[in-house]
Design a protein around this motif. Structure first.
Motif, PDB file in Angstrom:
ATOM      1  N   PRO A 168      35.729 -21.930  29.742  1.00 46.34           N
ATOM      2  CA  PRO A 168      34.933 -22.231  29.418  1.00 46.34           C
ATOM      3  C   PRO A 168      33.241 -21.120  29.720  1.00 46.34           C
ATOM      4  O   PRO A 168      34.167 -20.166  30.315  1.00 46.34           O
ATOM      5  N   GLU A 169      32.274 -21.138  29.155  1.00 45.78           N
ATOM      6  CA  GLU A 169      31.461 -19.958  29.932  1.00 45.78           C
ATOM      7  C   GLU A 169      31.059 -19.616  31.104  1.00 45.78           C
ATOM      8  O   GLU A 169      31.564 -21.004  32.286  1.00 45.78           O
ATOM      9  N   GLY A 170      31.802 -18.695  31.716  1.00 49.60           N
ATOM     10  CA  GLY A 170      31.647 -18.297  32.993  1.00 49.60           C
ATOM     11  C   GLY A 170      32.851 -17.878  33.633  1.00 49.60           C
ATOM     12  O   GLY A 170      33.472 -17.399  34.580  1.00 49.60           O
ATOM     13  N   GLY A 171      34.342 -18.289  32.100  1.00 47.20           N
ATOM     14  CA  GLY A 171      35.412 -17.648  32.988  1.00 47.20           C
ATOM     15  C   GLY A 171      35.983 -18.776  34.274  1.00 47.20           C
ATOM     16  O   GLY A 171      36.326 -20.287  34.016  1.00 47.20           O
ATOM     17  N   GLY A 172      36.896 -17.989  35.193  1.00 43.98           N
ATOM     18  CA  GLY A 172      37.620 -18.919  36.104  1.00 43.98           C
ATOM     19  C   GLY A 172      38.611 -19.147  35.596  1.00 43.98           C
ATOM     20  O   GLY A 172      39.199 -19.298  34.806  1.00 43.98           O
ATOM     21  N   ARG A 173      39.928 -20.671  35.904  1.00 40.85           N
ATOM     22  CA  ARG A 173      41.036 -21.024  35.843  1.00 40.85           C
ATOM     23  C   ARG A 173      40.528 -22.362  34.534  1.00 40.85           C
ATOM     24  O   ARG A 173      41.771 -22.993  34.070  1.00 40.85           O
ATOM     25  N   ALA A 174      39.071 -23.428  34.462  1.00 36.87           N
ATOM     26  CA  ALA A 174      39.141 -24.307  34.230  1.00 36.87           C
ATOM     27  C   ALA A 174      39.740 -24.432  32.512  1.00 36.87           C
ATOM     28  O   ALA A 174      38.960 -22.580  31.342  1.00 36.87           O
ATOM     29  N   LEU A 175      40.299 -24.878  32.200  1.00 35.54           N
ATOM     30  CA  LEU A 175      40.453 -24.909  30.485  1.00 35.54           C
ATOM     31  C   LEU A 175      39.146 -26.266  29.667  1.00 35.54           C
ATOM     32  O   LEU A 175      39.253 -26.793  30.044  1.00 35.54           O
ATOM     33  N   GLU A 176      38.728 -25.560  28.488  1.00 29.76           N
ATOM     34  CA  GLU A 176      38.560 -27.155  28.099  1.00 29.76           C
ATOM     35  C   GLU A 176      39.621 -27.197  26.432  1.00 29.76           C
ATOM     36  O   GLU A 176      39.823 -25.717  25.758  1.00 29.76           O
ATOM     37  N   VAL A 177      39.481 -28.152  26.561  1.00 29.38           N
ATOM     38  CA  VAL A 177      39.973 -28.261  25.133  1.00 29.38           C
ATOM     39  C   VAL A 177      39.238 -28.456  23.879  1.00 29.38           C
ATOM     40  O   VAL A 177      38.955 -29.277  23.517  1.00 29.38           O
ATOM     41  N   THR A 178      39.898 -28.127  22.884  1.00 30.76           N
ATOM     42  CA  THR A 178      39.194 -27.601  21.524  1.00 30.76           C
ATOM     43  C   THR A 178      39.475 -28.731  20.530  1.00 30.76           C
ATOM     44  O   THR A 178      40.922 -29.311  20.769  1.00 30.76           O
ATOM     45  N   GLY A 179      39.123 -29.360  19.426  1.00 34.44           N
ATOM     46  CA  GLY A 179      38.835 -29.962  18.162  1.00 34.44           C
ATOM     47  C   GLY A 179      40.897 -29.559  18.204  1.00 34.44           C
ATOM     48  O   GLY A 179      41.460 -30.997  17.990  1.00 34.44           O
ATOM     49  N   ALA A 180      41.095 -28.603  17.171  1.00 39.79           N
ATOM     50  CA  ALA A 180      41.983 -28.083  17.040  1.00 39.79           C
ATOM     51  C   ALA A 180      43.518 -28.484  17.625  1.00 39.79           C
ATOM     52  O   ALA A 180      43.951 -29.076  17.914  1.00 39.79           O
ATOM     53  N   GLY A 181      42.350 -28.080  19.871  1.00 41.39           N
ATOM     54  CA  GLY A 181      43.893 -28.383  20.672  1.00 41.39           C
ATOM     55  C   GLY A 181      43.802 -29.796  20.849  1.00 41.39           C
ATOM     56  O   GLY A 181      45.083 -30.047  20.926  1.00 41.39           O
ATOM     57  N   GLU A 182      42.886 -30.823  20.254  1.00 40.28           N
ATOM     58  CA  GLU A 182      43.453 -32.232  20.246  1.00 40.28           C
ATOM     59  C   GLU A 182      44.487 -32.513  19.186  1.00 40.28           C
ATOM     60  O   GLU A 182      45.071 -33.481  20.130  1.00 40.28           O
ATOM     61  N   ARG A 183      44.451 -31.666  18.235  1.00 43.60           N
ATOM     62  CA  ARG A 183      45.021 -32.601  17.376  1.00 43.60           C
ATOM     63  C   ARG A 183      46.183 -31.918  17.543  1.00 43.60           C
ATOM     64  O   ARG A 183      47.368 -32.791  16.973  1.00 43.60           O
ATOM     65  N   ALA A 184      46.144 -30.270  17.930  1.00 45.11           N
ATOM     66  CA  ALA A 184      47.649 -29.779  18.126  1.00 45.11           C
ATOM     67  C   ALA A 184      48.622 -31.240  18.807  1.00 45.11           C
ATOM     68  O   ALA A 184      49.933 -31.055  18.763  1.00 45.11           O
ATOM     69  N   PHE A 185      48.170 -31.035  20.314  1.00 44.95           N
ATOM     70  CA  PHE A 185      48.651 -31.870  21.059  1.00 44.95           C
ATOM     71  C   PHE A 185      49.006 -32.962  20.645  1.00 44.95           C
ATOM     72  O   PHE A 185      49.783 -34.039  20.936  1.00 44.95           O
ATOM     73  N   GLY A 186      47.954 -33.995  20.081  1.00 44.79           N
ATOM     74  CA  GLY A 186      48.690 -35.156  19.582  1.00 44.79           C
ATOM     75  C   GLY A 186      49.365 -34.807  18.133  1.00 44.79           C
ATOM     76  O   GLY A 186      50.570 -35.489  18.392  1.00 44.79           O
ATOM     77  N   ASP A 187      49.731 -34.195  17.044  1.00 49.29           N
ATOM     78  CA  ASP A 187      50.926 -33.900  16.712  1.00 49.29           C
ATOM     79  C   ASP A 187      52.355 -33.839  16.884  1.00 49.29           C
ATOM     80  O   ASP A 187      53.579 -33.789  16.891  1.00 49.29           O
ATOM     81  N   LEU A 188      52.025 -32.440  18.095  1.00 53.11           N
ATOM     82  CA  LEU A 188      53.380 -31.857  18.653  1.00 53.11           C
ATOM     83  C   LEU A 188      53.584 -32.746  19.997  1.00 53.11           C
ATOM     84  O   LEU A 188      55.476 -33.003  20.012  1.00 53.11           O
ATOM     85  N   LEU A 189      53.059 -33.703  20.441  1.00 49.91           N
ATOM     86  CA  LEU A 189      53.800 -34.983  21.811  1.00 49.91           C
ATOM     87  C   LEU A 189      52.690 -36.244  22.247  1.00 49.91           C
ATOM     88  O   LEU A 189      52.860 -36.646  23.002  1.00 49.91           O
ATOM     89  N   GLY A 190      51.784 -36.457  20.738  1.00 49.36           N
ATOM     90  CA  GLY A 190      50.588 -37.682  21.190  1.00 49.36           C
ATOM     91  C   GLY A 190      49.855 -37.934  22.141  1.00 49.36           C
ATOM     92  O   GLY A 190      50.081 -38.972  22.546  1.00 49.36           O
ATOM     93  N   LEU A 191      50.018 -36.722  22.494  1.00 49.53           N
ATOM     94  CA  LEU A 191      48.881 -37.104  23.283  1.00 49.53           C
ATOM     95  C   LEU A 191      47.465 -37.372  23.128  1.00 49.53           C
ATOM     96  O   LEU A 191      46.857 -36.983  21.892  1.00 49.53           O
ATOM     97  N   THR A 192      46.529 -37.901  23.694  1.00 46.92           N
ATOM     98  CA  THR A 192      44.694 -38.307  23.268  1.00 46.92           C
ATOM     99  C   THR A 192      44.836 -37.930  24.187  1.00 46.92           C
ATOM    100  O   THR A 192      44.900 -37.268  25.514  1.00 46.92           O
ATOM    101  N   PRO A 193      43.330 -37.295  24.207  1.00 48.35           N
ATOM    102  CA  PRO A 193      42.274 -37.362  25.083  1.00 48.35           C
ATOM    103  C   PRO A 193      41.884 -37.461  26.399  1.00 48.35           C
ATOM    104  O   PRO A 193      41.943 -37.494  27.978  1.00 48.35           O
ATOM    105  N   GLU A 194      42.325 -38.597  26.432  1.00 52.27           N
ATOM    106  CA  GLU A 194      42.037 -39.675  27.756  1.00 52.27           C
ATOM    107  C   GLU A 194      43.676 -38.693  28.856  1.00 52.27           C
ATOM    108  O   GLU A 194      43.523 -39.151  29.623  1.00 52.27           O
ATOM    109  N   ALA A 195      44.274 -38.682  28.196  1.00 53.93           N
ATOM    110  CA  ALA A 195      45.294 -38.074  28.592  1.00 53.93           C
ATOM    111  C   ALA A 195      44.720 -36.977  29.670  1.00 53.93           C
ATOM    112  O   ALA A 195      45.863 -37.198  31.167  1.00 53.93           O
ATOM    113  N   TRP A 196      44.069 -36.496  29.321  1.00 52.70           N
ATOM    114  CA  TRP A 196      43.948 -35.460  30.223  1.00 52.70           C
ATOM    115  C   TRP A 196      42.027 -35.420  30.776  1.00 52.70           C
ATOM    116  O   TRP A 196      42.115 -34.401  31.491  1.00 52.70           O
ATOM    117  N   SER A 197      41.340 -36.469  30.073  1.00 52.15           N
ATOM    118  CA  SER A 197      40.517 -36.974  30.884  1.00 52.15           C
ATOM    119  C   SER A 197      39.833 -37.185  31.769  1.00 52.15           C
ATOM    120  O   SER A 197      41.318 -37.822  32.925  1.00 52.15           O
TER     121      SER A 197
END
Length: 197
Positions: A168-197
């Motif tokens: 995210p803006e400002g850096g640090g260790r935090a991460l944001e999952v993008t739309g592409a990431g939501e699709r990739a984690f869904g396709d690769l591991l069956g995860l939905t955004p609720e899993a990390w929300s």
């Protein structure tokens, strides 16, 4: 933290923990400068749970002990050295275990199916010295072990390359999952955004 939660003196907690450790009921795990105590194994946990059911009235009533006060972005998804941590790290680890890609019982171990999955996902496991293929790392917000080692590092690297996650803006260790990431984690591991929300 135990002293604060139970409203007992730290010296009292320390004395009790020493007895539990000496008896083999609990074990200590070191992570950096922190020391975490957990119940030794599943059989001991079941025994303690059975005893608590008889000793504590309304034992099954809903209860929660807040243990970590961390900003939400860090709790949701972050890096831990060179791999994923927070809810995202735990969701990835749990999904890999459920799918038979990773054994987590004692030492973490990538299965043959896990190696094949990495190859299909474009995650190279080509050597990096003596680093283990999979290792566990204790998560300071989730208080559970997540995937580290070469596989964890290469998965995080792939996620950055493909912009499945961004800082995210400002850096640090935090991460944001993008739309592409939501699709990739869904396709690769069956995860939905609720899993990390």
């Amino acid at each position: 933290e135990l002293a604060r939660i139970t409203a007992v003196a730290p010296s009292t907690i320390s004395g009790h923990l020493t007895r539990l450790l000496d008896a083999g009921i609990c074990v200590t795990e070191r992570q950096g400068r922190h020391s975490y105590v957990r119940i030794a194994d599943g059989a001991t946990a079941r025994l303690l749970d059975d005893l608590a059911c008889h000793a504590i009235p309304d034992r099954d009533a809903a209860h929660a002990v807040p243990v970590v006060a961390a900003p939400d972005p860090l709790v949701r998804a972050r890096t831990c050295y060179d791999h994923f941590a927070g809810r995202l790290g735990m969701a990835v680890t749990d999904a890999m275990e459920r799918r038979g890609l990773l054994h987590t019982q004692d030492a973490f171990e990538l299965t043959e199916a896990g190696r094949a999955w990495c190859a299909e996902a474009g995650i190279s496991l080509a050597g990096e010295g003596r680093r283990p293929l999979a290792s566990s790392c204790l998560d300071w917000t989730e208080r559970r072990r997540h995937l580290g080692g070469l596989a964890g590092a290469r998965l995080r690297a792939r996620a950055f390359e493909e912009e499945w996650v961004v800082r995210p803006e400002g850096g640090g260790r935090a991460l944001e999952v993008t739309g592409a990431g939501e699709r990739a984690f869904g396709d690769l591991l069956g995860l939905t955004p609720e899993a990390w929300s």
